[in-house]
Write an enzyme that holds these catalytic residues in place. Structure first.
Site, PDB file in Angstrom:
ATOM      1  NE  ARG A   1     -40.426 -73.642 -75.501  1.00  0.00           N
ATOM      2  CZ  ARG A   1     -39.444 -74.144 -74.787  1.00  0.00           C
ATOM      3  NH1 ARG A   1     -38.536 -74.909 -75.351  1.00  0.00           N
ATOM      4  NH2 ARG A   1     -39.366 -73.886 -73.492  1.00  0.00           N
TER       5      ARG A   1
ATOM      6  CD  GLN B   1     -41.987 -65.315 -79.337  1.00  0.00           C
ATOM      7  OE1 GLN B   1     -42.258 -64.111 -79.343  1.00  0.00           O
ATOM      8  NE2 GLN B   1     -40.891 -65.796 -79.884  1.00  0.00           N
TER       9      GLN B   1
ATOM     10  CG  ASP C   1     -42.884 -70.863 -74.034  1.00  0.00           C
ATOM     11  OD1 ASP C   1     -43.024 -71.825 -73.245  1.00  0.00           O
ATOM     12  OD2 ASP C   1     -41.946 -70.776 -74.843  1.00  0.00           O
TER      13      ASP C   1
ATOM     14  CB  SER D   1     -39.985 -69.718 -72.414  1.00  0.00           C
ATOM     15  OG  SER D   1     -39.719 -70.564 -73.514  1.00  0.00           O
TER      16      SER D   1
ATOM     17  CE1 TYR E   1     -39.124 -78.356 -75.975  1.00  0.00           C
ATOM     18  CE2 TYR E   1     -40.487 -78.641 -77.930  1.00  0.00           C
ATOM     19  CZ  TYR E   1     -40.316 -78.170 -76.641  1.00  0.00           C
ATOM     20  OH  TYR E   1     -41.345 -77.501 -76.030  1.00  0.00           O
TER      21      TYR E   1
END
Length: 377
Positions: free
Chosen positions: A124, A129, A132, A135, A232
């Protein structure tokens, strides 16, 4: 000779998503690749073979034909043993491998000599992005969780004022304010619910409040340091968990709907809602467990089922919530994959640089061995 990319039909039970769309067929072709798609690949996402063909893909009658000579295999879930056996040595596989749990698939990929990437391990970082997958899929899962809750709930979500009286808004509590949780908060707010949310990561408080929800947590010193460098949640101490559990218990009893989204990478999902919590809720209340595929956050939740408890509470445990919005989930996932492939294919040539920080973080097998440190054991 152009890089040959193959996409085969998903064979895991209940998997409706696919790894490619007509849009991404064109993007992969623009990288200098040829694309072969097994017949029926897009059926679960309402994409007929003719649309792939019109975008420039070759339609293969079965997986064996699609994989013949393939340099890269793209999947949603890990390939089956038959698919792996059909790959040539040195081929590249990119999929959500569920590498911590699907040990047999990982070992088979290693033995076959493939270079396999777990899309769930894409770091991440800003540069990654667009790749990902966690997500993109979690966003849809969070949205769908609220829709499932609204379907199961026997009342309306927003406050409604009528000549016959006022309908009170639903009270929704979201546990875990990551990507899925924040989307659940936003969706429940859009539907007019009174929303609260909790998370052990301090950064989530501002995010929750920015969406118009109230943040609920024990905000002590441990809470302030409860986030890893990767963003996280860290496992919390028994003492903190006890304090948070007391706060949670007093809050859950007042809620109409509870949505749980908490996951810890590489470990079973934490238990957030106990049988005692469920028993304290009002008849007609609903819980939706987004972590059901990783063991579940809610005691009594069952994968693929809606459980109705003795006190009339429904526990929704649908697996693969993104797959319940397959067309959008496939579109986002296919774009993630296409961006990932772009790291390895330049002007029609396959060049896998395992020193690239994204590829290095996500490679699981290479050169006949399992190479990911977290998966080896």
């Amino acid at each position: 000779m152009a890089v040959a990319i193959a996409v085969t039909r998903e064979r895991r039970e209940g998997e409706t998503r696919c790894a490619i769309t007509p849009e991404t067929v064109k993007k992969l072709a623009a990288l200098g690749a040829t694309v072969t798609v097994e017949a029926g690949t897009g059926a679960g996402s309402s994409i007929p073979d003719a649309e792939y063909e019109a975008a420039g893909a070759v339609i293969a009658r079965d997986a064996k034909s699609a994989l013949a000579g393939a340099d890269i295999l793209l999947k949603v879930r890990g390939p089956t043993a038959q698919e792996i056996s059909a790959l040539k040595s040195g081929a590249v596989v990119a999929a959500m491998l569920d590498a911590y749990r699907e040990k047999d698939t990982v070992e088979a990929l290693a033995k076959s000599g493939t270079t396999a990437f777990a899309m769930e391990f894409v770091p991440r970082i800003t540069r990654a992005q667009v790749m990902d997958v966690l997500s993109s899929q979690a966003n849809l899962a969070g949205y769908r969780a609220v829709i499932e809750a609204a379907y199961a709930f026997g009342r309306g979500f927003p406050m409604m004022m009528t000549a016959a009286g006022t309908v009170a808004p639903a009270k929704v509590f979201v546990m875990g304010a990551g990507v899925a949780g924040l989307q659940a908060v936003a969706t429940a707010r859009r539907l007019g619910a009174v929303v609260t949310a909790t998370d052990v990561r301090p950064a989530s408080k501002e995010q929750v409040e920015s969406l118009g929800a109230k943040f609920v947590a024990v905000e002590d010193e441990e809470f302030k340091a409860a986030e890893t460098a990767a963003g996280y949640a860290k496992p919390m101490s028994a003492e903190y968990q006890a304090k948070q559990a007391e706060l949670t218990a007093s809050h859950i009893v007042k809620q109409d709907i509870v949505i749980t989204t908490a996951l810890i990478p590489g470990r079973p999902a934490p238990r957030l809602v106990t049988a005692a919590h469920v028993a304290s809720m009002k008849p007609g209340s609903v819980l939706v467990d987004l972590a059901i595929d990783n063991g579940g956050n809610v005691e009594g939740a069952k994968p693929g089922e809606v459980v109705t408890t003795a006190n009339g509470v429904q526990i929704v445990g649908w697996s693969n919530l993104p797959g319940r919005i397959a067309a959008d989930a496939s579109a986002l996932y296919a774009r993630n994959l296409t961006a990932f492939v772009g790291l390895m294919v330049k002007d029609g040539v396959l060049a896998v640089d395992l020193e690239d920080e994204i590829l290095k973080a996500s490679v699981v097998t290479n050169g006949g061995a399992v190479v990911h440190e977290g998966v080896k054991g």
